[in-house]
Design a protein around this motif. Sequence first.
Motif: not given
Length: 182
Positions: A32-37, A101-104, A70-75
Amino acid sequence: MTMLDIQRVLNQDRLLRALTGLNRKAFDELLDSFSLLYEQSRQSQPRQRAVGGGRKARLLSTQEKLFFILFYFKCYPTFDLAGIIFDLHRSQAHEWMHRLQPILEQTLGKQLALPERKLTSVEEFVVRFPEVERVMIDGTEHPIQRPKDPQQQQRNYSGKKRRHTRFSLGSSRPRQASAGIE
Protein backbone atom coordinates in the motif's frame (compact mmCIF):
# COMPACT_ATOMS: atom_id res chain seq x y z
CA MET A 1 11.66 -17.08 -21.95
CA THR A 2 9.15 -16.76 -19.14
CA MET A 3 9.37 -14.69 -16.02
CA LEU A 4 9.19 -16.06 -12.50
CA ASP A 5 5.54 -16.71 -11.62
CA ILE A 6 5.11 -14.03 -8.96
CA GLN A 7 1.45 -14.89 -8.31
CA ARG A 8 2.45 -18.47 -7.48
CA VAL A 9 5.05 -17.17 -5.02
CA LEU A 10 2.56 -14.75 -3.43
CA ASN A 11 0.12 -17.60 -2.84
CA GLN A 12 2.70 -19.74 -1.00
CA ASP A 13 3.73 -18.13 2.27
CA ARG A 14 6.85 -20.30 2.72
CA LEU A 15 8.08 -19.43 -0.78
CA LEU A 16 7.30 -15.73 -0.31
CA ARG A 17 9.29 -15.69 2.95
CA ALA A 18 12.20 -17.48 1.27
CA LEU A 19 12.36 -15.03 -1.63
CA THR A 20 11.49 -11.70 0.06
CA GLY A 21 11.78 -12.23 3.82
CA LEU A 22 8.12 -11.22 4.33
CA ASN A 23 4.89 -13.11 4.83
CA ARG A 24 1.83 -12.24 2.73
CA LYS A 25 0.28 -9.95 5.32
CA ALA A 26 3.49 -7.91 5.72
CA PHE A 27 3.96 -7.81 1.93
CA ASP A 28 0.42 -6.48 1.40
CA GLU A 29 0.84 -3.84 4.12
CA LEU A 30 4.10 -2.70 2.56
CA LEU A 31 2.53 -2.72 -0.90
CA ASP A 32 0.00 0.00 0.00
CA SER A 33 2.69 2.52 1.03
CA PHE A 34 5.05 1.43 -1.75
CA SER A 35 2.36 1.88 -4.44
CA LEU A 36 1.53 5.37 -3.24
CA LEU A 37 5.17 6.46 -3.20
CA TYR A 38 5.88 4.81 -6.55
CA GLU A 39 3.00 6.70 -8.20
CA GLN A 40 4.22 9.97 -6.66
CA SER A 41 7.72 9.35 -8.02
CA ARG A 42 6.31 8.68 -11.52
CA GLN A 43 4.38 11.95 -11.53
CA SER A 44 7.49 13.93 -10.64
CA GLN A 45 9.44 12.54 -13.64
CA PRO A 46 8.60 13.92 -17.10
CA ARG A 47 7.85 11.32 -19.78
CA GLN A 48 10.51 10.74 -22.42
CA ARG A 49 8.07 9.13 -24.86
CA ALA A 50 4.35 9.27 -25.53
CA VAL A 51 2.13 6.77 -23.77
CA GLY A 52 2.56 3.38 -25.48
CA GLY A 53 6.01 4.21 -26.86
CA GLY A 54 9.24 2.42 -26.01
CA ARG A 55 9.96 -1.10 -24.88
CA LYS A 56 7.09 -3.06 -23.31
CA ALA A 57 7.43 -3.34 -19.55
CA ARG A 58 8.12 -6.68 -17.87
CA LEU A 59 7.33 -5.56 -14.32
CA LEU A 60 3.79 -4.37 -14.97
CA SER A 61 2.23 -3.86 -11.55
CA THR A 62 3.58 -2.20 -8.42
CA GLN A 63 3.15 -5.60 -6.78
CA GLU A 64 5.70 -7.05 -9.23
CA LYS A 65 8.01 -4.08 -8.72
CA LEU A 66 7.88 -4.46 -4.92
CA PHE A 67 8.51 -8.19 -5.25
CA PHE A 68 11.51 -7.50 -7.53
CA ILE A 69 13.20 -5.06 -5.15
CA LEU A 70 12.51 -7.18 -2.05
CA PHE A 71 13.82 -10.26 -3.87
CA TYR A 72 16.91 -8.33 -4.93
CA PHE A 73 17.74 -7.24 -1.38
CA LYS A 74 16.94 -10.64 0.13
CA CYS A 75 18.96 -12.74 -2.34
CA TYR A 76 21.42 -10.21 -3.87
CA PRO A 77 21.57 -11.87 -7.29
CA THR A 78 23.84 -10.47 -9.98
CA PHE A 79 22.03 -8.29 -12.49
CA ASP A 80 22.54 -11.04 -15.06
CA LEU A 81 20.75 -13.55 -12.82
CA ALA A 82 18.01 -11.09 -11.82
CA GLY A 83 17.51 -10.41 -15.52
CA ILE A 84 17.08 -14.10 -16.28
CA ILE A 85 14.69 -14.64 -13.37
CA PHE A 86 12.52 -11.62 -14.25
CA ASP A 87 12.98 -11.83 -18.05
CA LEU A 88 14.86 -8.52 -18.26
CA HIS A 89 18.15 -7.47 -19.76
CA ARG A 90 20.83 -7.04 -17.08
CA SER A 91 20.89 -3.28 -17.71
CA GLN A 92 17.12 -3.12 -17.08
CA ALA A 93 17.52 -5.12 -13.85
CA HIS A 94 20.19 -2.60 -12.80
CA GLU A 95 17.97 0.33 -13.72
CA TRP A 96 14.93 -1.09 -11.86
CA MET A 97 17.01 -1.75 -8.75
CA HIS A 98 18.29 1.84 -8.69
CA ARG A 99 14.85 3.26 -9.46
CA LEU A 100 13.02 1.19 -6.83
CA GLN A 101 15.59 1.26 -4.00
CA PRO A 102 14.89 4.86 -2.89
CA ILE A 103 11.15 4.21 -3.02
CA LEU A 104 11.55 1.11 -0.83
CA GLU A 105 13.81 3.02 1.58
CA GLN A 106 11.29 5.84 1.76
CA THR A 107 8.46 3.33 2.32
CA LEU A 108 10.32 1.53 5.09
CA GLY A 109 11.40 4.84 6.59
CA LYS A 110 7.78 5.96 6.83
CA GLN A 111 6.90 2.71 8.58
CA LEU A 112 9.89 3.14 10.93
CA ALA A 113 11.27 -0.21 9.79
CA LEU A 114 14.37 0.97 7.98
CA PRO A 115 17.46 -0.75 9.41
CA GLU A 116 20.56 1.17 10.42
CA ARG A 117 23.05 0.30 7.69
CA LYS A 118 26.43 1.70 8.66
CA LEU A 119 27.89 2.18 12.09
CA THR A 120 31.50 3.32 11.78
CA SER A 121 32.64 3.11 15.39
CA VAL A 122 32.00 1.45 18.72
CA GLU A 123 30.86 4.83 20.08
CA GLU A 124 28.14 5.07 17.40
CA PHE A 125 27.01 1.56 18.28
CA VAL A 126 26.78 2.42 22.00
CA VAL A 127 24.77 5.58 21.26
CA ARG A 128 22.42 3.69 18.91
CA PHE A 129 22.00 0.65 21.22
CA PRO A 130 22.57 1.85 24.82
CA GLU A 131 20.84 -1.17 26.38
CA VAL A 132 23.33 -3.68 24.90
CA GLU A 133 26.02 -4.69 27.38
CA ARG A 134 27.93 -7.32 25.43
CA VAL A 135 28.52 -7.95 21.72
CA MET A 136 29.90 -11.01 19.97
CA ILE A 137 31.68 -10.42 16.67
CA ASP A 138 32.11 -13.28 14.26
CA GLY A 139 35.35 -13.20 12.31
CA THR A 140 38.38 -15.06 11.05
CA GLU A 141 42.14 -14.69 11.39
CA HIS A 142 43.98 -14.81 8.06
CA PRO A 143 47.76 -15.35 7.98
CA ILE A 144 49.83 -12.46 6.64
CA GLN A 145 53.51 -11.96 5.94
CA ARG A 146 55.47 -10.92 9.05
CA PRO A 147 55.79 -7.11 9.05
CA LYS A 148 59.27 -5.58 9.29
CA ASP A 149 58.15 -2.79 11.63
CA PRO A 150 58.33 -4.00 15.29
CA GLN A 151 55.11 -2.18 16.26
CA GLN A 152 53.24 -3.73 13.34
CA GLN A 153 54.66 -7.14 14.31
CA GLN A 154 53.36 -6.76 17.84
CA ARG A 155 49.96 -5.54 16.68
CA ASN A 156 49.51 -8.38 14.16
CA TYR A 157 50.95 -11.26 16.17
CA SER A 158 48.42 -13.91 17.14
CA GLY A 159 49.42 -15.89 20.20
CA LYS A 160 46.57 -18.22 19.37
CA LYS A 161 47.92 -19.09 15.92
CA ARG A 162 51.59 -18.37 16.78
CA ARG A 163 51.98 -16.34 13.62
CA HIS A 164 51.09 -12.95 12.21
CA THR A 165 47.47 -12.66 11.17
CA ARG A 166 44.86 -10.13 10.17
CA PHE A 167 41.35 -10.35 11.66
CA SER A 168 38.44 -9.92 9.26
CA LEU A 169 34.73 -9.71 10.07
CA GLY A 170 31.97 -11.70 8.46
CA SER A 171 34.14 -14.24 6.72
CA SER A 172 32.42 -17.37 5.49
CA ARG A 173 35.41 -19.62 6.04
CA PRO A 174 34.88 -22.72 8.22
CA ARG A 175 37.29 -21.73 11.01
CA GLN A 176 35.76 -18.79 12.79
CA ALA A 177 36.66 -17.16 16.05
CA SER A 178 34.53 -14.95 18.25
CA ALA A 179 35.76 -11.79 19.91
CA GLY A 180 33.85 -9.96 22.61
CA ILE A 181 33.60 -6.17 22.86
CA GLU A 182 32.87 -4.92 26.32
